[in-house]
Design an enzyme around this catalytic site. Structure first.
Site, PDB file in Angstrom:
ATOM      1  CE  LYS A 208      14.272  38.149  26.009  1.00  0.00           C
ATOM      2  NZ  LYS A 208      13.259  38.032  24.856  1.00  0.00           N
ATOM      3  CD  GLU A 214      13.920  22.236  29.850  1.00  0.00           C
ATOM      4  OE1 GLU A 214      13.870  23.845  30.932  1.00  0.00           O
ATOM      5  OE2 GLU A 214      13.209  22.017  29.510  1.00  0.00           O
ATOM      6  CD  GLU A 355      11.161  29.298  20.454  1.00  0.00           C
ATOM      7  OE1 GLU A 355      11.210  27.903  21.189  1.00  0.00           O
ATOM      8  OE2 GLU A 355      11.869  30.120  20.879  1.00  0.00           O
ATOM      9  CG  HIS A 386      26.323   8.419   1.517  1.00  0.00           C
ATOM     10  ND1 HIS A 386      26.819   6.787  -0.002  1.00  0.00           N
ATOM     11  CD2 HIS A 386      26.969   9.219   0.976  1.00  0.00           C
ATOM     12  CE1 HIS A 386      28.152   8.007  -0.824  1.00  0.00           C
ATOM     13  NE2 HIS A 386      28.414   9.145  -0.048  1.00  0.00           N
ATOM     14  CE  LYS A 511       9.334  26.715  28.641  1.00  0.00           C
ATOM     15  NZ  LYS A 511       9.631  28.002  28.192  1.00  0.00           N
TER      16      LYS A 511
HETATM   17  O1  F6P Z   1      11.157  27.082  24.798  1.00  0.00           O
HETATM   18  C1  F6P Z   1      10.822  27.894  25.050  1.00  0.00           C
HETATM   19  C2  F6P Z   1      11.933  29.135  25.294  1.00  0.00           C
HETATM   20  O2  F6P Z   1      11.409  29.997  25.665  1.00  0.00           O
HETATM   21  C3  F6P Z   1      12.713  29.384  23.656  1.00  0.00           C
HETATM   22  O3  F6P Z   1      12.026  30.369  23.443  1.00  0.00           O
HETATM   23  C4  F6P Z   1      14.144  30.143  24.929  1.00  0.00           C
HETATM   24  O4  F6P Z   1      14.982  30.678  23.763  1.00  0.00           O
HETATM   25  C5  F6P Z   1      14.451  28.941  25.563  1.00  0.00           C
HETATM   26  O5  F6P Z   1      12.720  29.043  25.932  1.00  0.00           O
HETATM   27  C6  F6P Z   1      15.395  29.082  27.178  1.00  0.00           C
HETATM   28  O6  F6P Z   1      14.623  30.482  27.312  1.00  0.00           O
HETATM   29  P1  F6P Z   1      15.602  31.230  28.115  1.00  0.00           P
HETATM   30  O7  F6P Z   1      16.661  31.814  27.817  1.00  0.00           O
HETATM   31  O8  F6P Z   1      14.492  32.384  29.587  1.00  0.00           O
HETATM   32  O9  F6P Z   1      16.144  30.487  29.447  1.00  0.00           O
END
Ligand code: F6P
Length: 548
Positions: A208, A214, A355, A386, A511
């Protein structure tokens, strides 16, 4: 928008008084008092059947919970969400995942702008792209067709796509490979790509914000991997597409924004699997089935918006969660799908629920004096039986369970001794709910001839609440209704708790600190450390272990 302090509401007090009466009652008594309970405390709509008769409630509890919902302005808050009001107050945003599945004939305004045509324009672009890739018209840099799709994202930009791909595998293109990379641990990327031919691989970078550490790290790794094999920067255009709200960052990364599928700030990450974030789902199952899934979401949206609380599936689920959390004092919810294809559903729900509702202050910023979001977890049945079911049956903690099952399997397999293995699966689902609710008394255990010393060990107290959700068959449509059921149940809980279910400030501190720590881990010389003694020492030990 905030309502008066929850625990001071007369409706809350009434529930407390009622709890003093019903709390000690066993489900055995509740069923004895109302033999039709198993038929009465059920609701069926939009293809889902909910049996909540094994929850520790009676008609009065439900009435009082509905009165609480009214006192917390639940109907008005539902309207406010569907209306595009900025109900995510801490981020000053509308919350309109419902617009992602609205039919083209609907009109939903955000600041006077109808967002429905935008949603459908992106859907149409996604569909055209998906058709090109699926038909082989979209060719890789070297002229080969795309056979592998690797979706890179994390959190809401990963968990939904993974879950949906697994859930709808039966509907997916079996001659294409779908992989998902989320973890910044290089192993995730390495294992996802080790046997793939770069010339046949398409990467979808989902983020987003397009700033997530990552995802950006993995996207850069993917580009290096791709270019190492294909040798030419121009390959990026054929092997990378982006899904984001941030065109500038997408362009900076080097993906042509012509190859970008957008969404909007009014879509929360954990509510985004039915936006362009679901591009991998569409590539797997095709645009028509993807639209079926959206229709399932929409059917539940309509149900949620227009059905009276008595028969409103998400409202009931949400209010029962309030009852279990705040009155029965349950700290967790186990989600137990008796459907192997839903194996990632609990993981998906963990982000959706925790969340969203893992908050400790109200909309006004006041500390809550009641418990909020429970811990969601789970595994598919019968595997969990199990493993951890022992604790649910005989442990000291109360673990309300959501059982999910289907009338028909997508993979019939004759059972030894007749029937289908699916009957065995469902027999287990039904039996677990019965055992949890009714247990087995010491006298019943003795009557089996159990030696006295073992009687306490073999006694099941019962009175453990559960709900059972059934549908005919796992289809894209049903998956959509099921997800929307939980989305809206989370919303209901957030309204009662008076919290912002749509922000996630709690993920920020870690973070931020990681940024400083990365610099300290990678500094050429031993850095000067100013953390606490544990953190300082962990940094030193890591550097020593790494450097040998
Ligand atoms: O670290 C939490 C978060 O902001 C989530 O809410 C979100 O889904 C995820 O990181 C990934 O964010 P982005 O889509 O901006 O990479």
């Amino acid at each position: 928008m905030s309502h008066p302090k929850l625990t001071t509401l007369p409706q809350w007090r009434a529930l407390q008084q009622h709890f003093a009466m019903i709390g000690p009652k066993h489900l055995r008594e509740l069923f004895a008092a109302s033999p039709q309970r198993g038929e009465r405390l059920t609701v069926e709509d939009v293809g889902l059947y909910l049996d909540y008769s094994k929850q520790r409630v009676d008609a009065d509890t439900l009435q009082l919970l509905r009165e609480l919902a009214a006192a917390c302005a639940l109907p008005q808050r539902i309207e406010a969400m569907f209306h595009g009001d900025r109900i995510n107050t801490t981020e000053n945003r509308a919350v309109l995942h419902v617009a992602l599945r609205a039919p083209a004939t609907e009109k939903i305004l955000v600041d006077g702008h109808d967002v429905v045509p935008d949603v459908h324009a992106v859907l149409d672009r996604m569909a055209a792209f998906a058709e090109q890739v699926r038909s082989g018209a979209w060719l890789g840099h070297g002229g080969k067709r795309i056979r592998n799709v690797v979706s890179i994202g994390i959190g809401g930009s990963d968990l939904g796509p993974v879950m949906a791909y697994e859930a709808l595998r039966d509907y997916s293109r079996r001659d294409m490979t779908f992989r998902f990379v989320s973890n910044v641990d290089g192993t995730d990327f390495a294992e996802a790509t080790r046997d793939l031919d770069a010339a046949e691989t398409l990467f979808i970078v989902c983020s987003k914000t397009f700033t997530t550490l990552e995802t950006l790290s993995n996207a850069h790794a993917a580009r290096r991997w791709c270019l190492a094999a294909l040798g030419d920067e121009s390959a990026v255009a054929k092997h990378f597409v982006a899904v984001s709200t941030n065109a500038d960052e997408v362009a900076k990364f080097g993906i042509d924004t012509a190859n970008m599928f957008g969404f909007w700030d009014w879509v929360g990450g954990r509510y985004s699997m039915d936006s362009a974030i679901g591009l991998s789902t569409m590539l797997a199952i095709g645009p028509a089935q993807f639209r079926e899934m959206l229709a399932g979401f929409h059917a539940m949206d309509e149900h949620f918006r227009h059905t009276p609380l008595e028969r409103n599936l998400p409202a009931l689920m949400g209010l029962l969660a309030i009852w279990n959390t705040n009155f029965l004092d349950a700290a967790t919810v186990a989600v137990l799908p008796y459907e192997q294809y839903l194996k990632r559903f609990p993981a998906y729900l963990q982000q959706l629920t925790m969340e969203s509702n893992g908050k400790h202050v109200t909309l006004d910023g006041a500390a809550v004096d009641y418990a909020t979001g429970p811990i969601y977890w789970g595994e598919p049945g019968t595997n969990g039986q199990h493993s951890f079911y022992q604790l649910i049956h005989q442990g000291t903690r109360l673990v309300p369970c959501d059982f999910i099952g289907f009338g028909q399997t997508l993979n019939p397999l004759p059972a030894q001794g007749g029937g289908d293995q699916h009957d065995l699966l469902m027999a287990n689902l039904i039996a677990q709910g019965e055992a949890l609710a009714f247990g087995k008394t010491a006298d019943e255990v003795r009557a089996d001839g159990t030696p006295e010393a073992l009687v306490p060990h073999r006694t099941f107290e019962g009175n453990r609440p559960s709900s059972t959700i059934l549908a005919a068959k796992l289809t894209p449509h049903v998956l959509g209704t099921l997800i929307a059921l939980y989305e809206h149940s989370v919303f209901v809980q957030g309204v009662i708790w008076d919290i912002d279910s749509f922000d996630q400030w709690g993920v920020e501190l870690g973070k931020q600190l990681a940024k400083t720590t990365i610099a300290e881990l990678t500094a050429p010389d031993e850095p000067k450390l100013a953390h606490d003694s544990s953190t300082n020492h962990l940094i030193r030990r890591y550097r020593q272990l790494r450097d040998g």
